[in-house]
Enzyme design. Sequence first.
Site, PDB file in Angstrom:
ATOM      1  N   GLU A 305       0.836  -1.208   0.000  1.00  0.00           N
ATOM      2  CA  GLU A 305       0.000   0.000   0.000  1.00  0.00           C
ATOM      3  C   GLU A 305       0.868   1.254   0.000  1.00  0.00           C
ATOM      4  O   GLU A 305       0.546   2.242  -0.647  1.00  0.00           O
ATOM      5  CB  GLU A 305      -0.970   0.021   1.193  1.00  0.00           C
ATOM      6  N   GLU A 327      -1.402  -2.435 -10.175  1.00  0.00           N
ATOM      7  CA  GLU A 327      -1.331  -3.596  -9.281  1.00  0.00           C
ATOM      8  C   GLU A 327      -0.148  -4.505  -9.622  1.00  0.00           C
ATOM      9  O   GLU A 327       0.579  -4.939  -8.731  1.00  0.00           O
ATOM     10  CB  GLU A 327      -2.651  -4.365  -9.303  1.00  0.00           C
TER      11      GLU A 327
HETATM   12  N1  B3K Z   1      -6.251  -1.339  -4.584  1.00  0.00           N
HETATM   13  C1  B3K Z   1      -6.863  -2.112  -3.537  1.00  0.00           C
HETATM   14  C2  B3K Z   1      -7.857  -3.102  -4.041  1.00  0.00           C
HETATM   15  C3  B3K Z   1      -9.235  -2.631  -4.151  1.00  0.00           C
HETATM   16  C4  B3K Z   1     -10.151  -3.790  -4.450  1.00  0.00           C
HETATM   17  C5  B3K Z   1     -11.537  -3.367  -4.724  1.00  0.00           C
HETATM   18  N2  B3K Z   1     -12.422  -4.499  -4.905  1.00  0.00           N
HETATM   19  C6  B3K Z   1      -5.858  -2.814  -2.704  1.00  0.00           C
HETATM   20  C7  B3K Z   1      -4.544  -3.053  -3.311  1.00  0.00           C
HETATM   21  O1  B3K Z   1      -4.389  -3.731  -4.298  1.00  0.00           O
HETATM   22  O2  B3K Z   1      -3.604  -2.518  -2.827  1.00  0.00           O
HETATM   23 ZN    ZN Z   2      -2.564  -2.933  -4.829  1.00  0.00          ZN
END
Ligand code: B3K
Ligand code: ZN
Length: 870
Positions: A305, A327
């Site tokens: 994160e 991602e």
């Molecule tokens: N970006 C979020 C994921 C959100 C999912 C929504 N269903 C967490 C992550 O990949 O860091």
């Molecule tokens: Zn992520």
Amino acid sequence: MNIAANPVVEADQTVYLKDYQIPSFLVDAVDLNIQVFADYTRVTAKLKMQRQSAGDLVLLGRDLSLESIILNGTPLTSDAYQLDTEQLVIQNAPEQVMLETVVLIHPESNTQLEGLYQAADDLFVTQNEPEGFRKITFYPDRPDVLSVFTTRVEADKKFPVLLANGNLIEKGDAGEGRHYAIWQDPTKKPAYLFACVIGDLAVLKDSYVTSEGRNVALEIYAEEKDIPKCHIAMQALKHSMRWDEEHYGLPYDLDIYMIVATSAFNMGAMENKGLNIFNTSCVLADEEYTTDAAIMRVQSVIAHEYFHNWTGNRITCRDWFQLCLKEGLTVFRDQSFSEDLQSAAVQRIDDVAVLKAHQFPEDSGPLSHPPRPDHFVEINNFYTATVYEKGAEINRMMATLLGKEKFRAGTDEYFKRHDGQAVTVEDWVAALSAGSGVDLSAFLTWYNQPGTPKLEAKGEYDADAQSYTLSFKQSLKAHAKYPNLKAVPMPVALALFDAATGEQLVLNSDSLFENGVKDGVYLFDQAEASIVFKNVTAQPVVSLLRNFSAPVDLEFNYSDQDLAFLLQHETNGFNQWQAAQTLLENILLKDHNAQVYLDAISSPHLLPQLVNTDPLLASRLLDVPSEGYLASRIDADYNPLVIQAKREALLNAVAQACKGFWKNIDQELQAPAEFSQAMGVRALKNIALAMMVRQGDESAFDLAYDKFKSTGNMSERLGALKVLVWNDAPQAEKALIDFYLRFKGEALAMDQWFMIQAAHPKAEAQSIAYLTSHPDYDLAVPNRIRAVSGGLNANPVNTWSFGVEHFVNLAQYLDEKNPIVGSRLLQVLSRWYTLAEPQRSHVKAQLEALQPLVKSKNVTETLSTMLSVA
Ligand code: B3K
Ligand code: ZN
């Protein structure tokens, strides 16, 4: 007016990448006023917008009660706009727009955990990625609309904590026992990164000075009793901040970084700008309450994160098709970070194990899609192993090929070109190519097509010519929705070993230069090719795809002896593990004789030596592929009982083959102070305990029970509890009661209690019913649902018998209450079509019976895709 949730999916709800259009209006600034009351929340939004292209002004909104709307100072009556369940459209809007809307929402009854929702009696949080912000207010809720947010949060003083993104600029009394806080986020961001938190939480504080000299306040919010469990996360955060400066030259950019922990969360965590919201399972870490694996996961999710601050937040996605841009890159970054925290080989083993257990099966079944899909109905269904893990592998391949320096030059160029923008996968690959000076455009094919490429390789030794030829061929299974599949570039890291001595051969520069292998890596980028190694004086053993240098399904004409050789002599720990896995697959799926494996794994030169130098790697070399993984390698006539029986027999044989070893591990190996070594020792001891039971060692249950009671470490305690419960030991019942009484106030530990019982190999429908009707089972808490469902799914024999009804019922129950989780759980059944009859038809009938009962886009899309196989 009230707007219904989740309209029924209609044929035309598919969104296509090719239809992307720039937004007609951009938002320069947003002012939000969020006033939380006991039975409703009022949201006032002021949007300063300007036209960018022709078209209507489209504001997305779902489940919102519109109170008023004012456009450039004039209140609008309902004939001045069109409103339906998904959007509010204003035609002929002027170039400059100041729009003020007031809506009422109901976080207190929001069970979907999307938008603003009440997560506990004393806590409200948000989850807006991908499309949750439209459940808070009317907004052009798409990632290519970036704006500056100012947020006023107002609530009763019984919620002392009022947080939003950015810096706190004002707080004060709002009268009538209420108070407010105003936060301003100076960085432009898309709405999916908006967050606010209203609650009664304690805080752990620390600080960090960036490489630029910025003093950053670090705050982790959690329940008071959990604050002592936040220290590991805090250390991991500081470590991540330093790591990103050192490895990518990326310092943090705000004066405060906050993390809020909640147990009511659909996934692991969320990277909202400066205000991450985390599932407690990804923040709380403490040897007494959480396992070693959970501690490692906390560190990696904290890093993940945090790394999003640049890869995702500062540079975001143009549209949701580009999800793997942020991602895949961020997973690659967190994996590299974790490789620095523990044995790098083991980190790679664990990451590849996840890829093979989740992404490969996904990519071989009906849910298969490219890392960047070109269409979807519900984007929430695309937060998949393919987008995340395969996405990470694509970045890893490019990084492997470039080497450290060029990769860094490429990422530098990416941040220089695109900071502050919403971009595409093409932009990323172009910047990486420009910065590194290497054309990587061929890698775009990886993003655009589905399926795991098969890599067939053959090795031939010519004794007369003293040469060794490796030939390669790649292929992909045809896919109805993605025709025109092309060959992809695959870096193949390899090494040759002297079969007699076990030594790695030094490949002289001549042979290297001619065959295109550079730094031990051959770039295979055609449908077929071969390479020749010269001056090889005897038949070598080749080790391919070292470190899993490409996410492909390798087929090589290894003999079991070659694999046993690699298990013992490879210097790359990952490929030692890979050799063992391939050997085990040969035994379990192709009926090879187990003796070669048993001789290798019990060799006094392998594990007894490794346990002292790298106990964690030693524990992984003992991995036997799970029944679920083995099932994913079978495409038809799969009988779970047969696989279970074969696997059990093999484990019993391993227990016997290493006879004296287990007791030695138990008695002589001591956990050292260093965490990663200690984690390895604990993992080995847990395996040893289970193996002693398999050997029929009568002291094993007493030993397990003593351990269970005396240890203060959760990995040890759970290791012992599993042995007792899964073998129906006489002490099992009292251990379960003891655990319950000891940890009943600790939700994460209780999740383990549920999981262990659900994962009992001989669990029955009644034992699952006992768990799901337990007073501590809660269908509003995804972690608890996942504990039982995940435990149950650890045994495919159970999943495919009474488990089918469990998952189908859950999907139906959650369909409207929490469709994200419902859809995800249903995917457990996605390989139903591989089952042998009559099971196949039974499961199919149950899935078909579910179809008319579900309404959400999430579950409907998943179910119809699952049933699309012939
Ligand atoms: N970006 C979020 C994921 C959100 C999912 C929504 N269903 C967490 C992550 O990949 O860091
Ligand atoms: Zn992520």
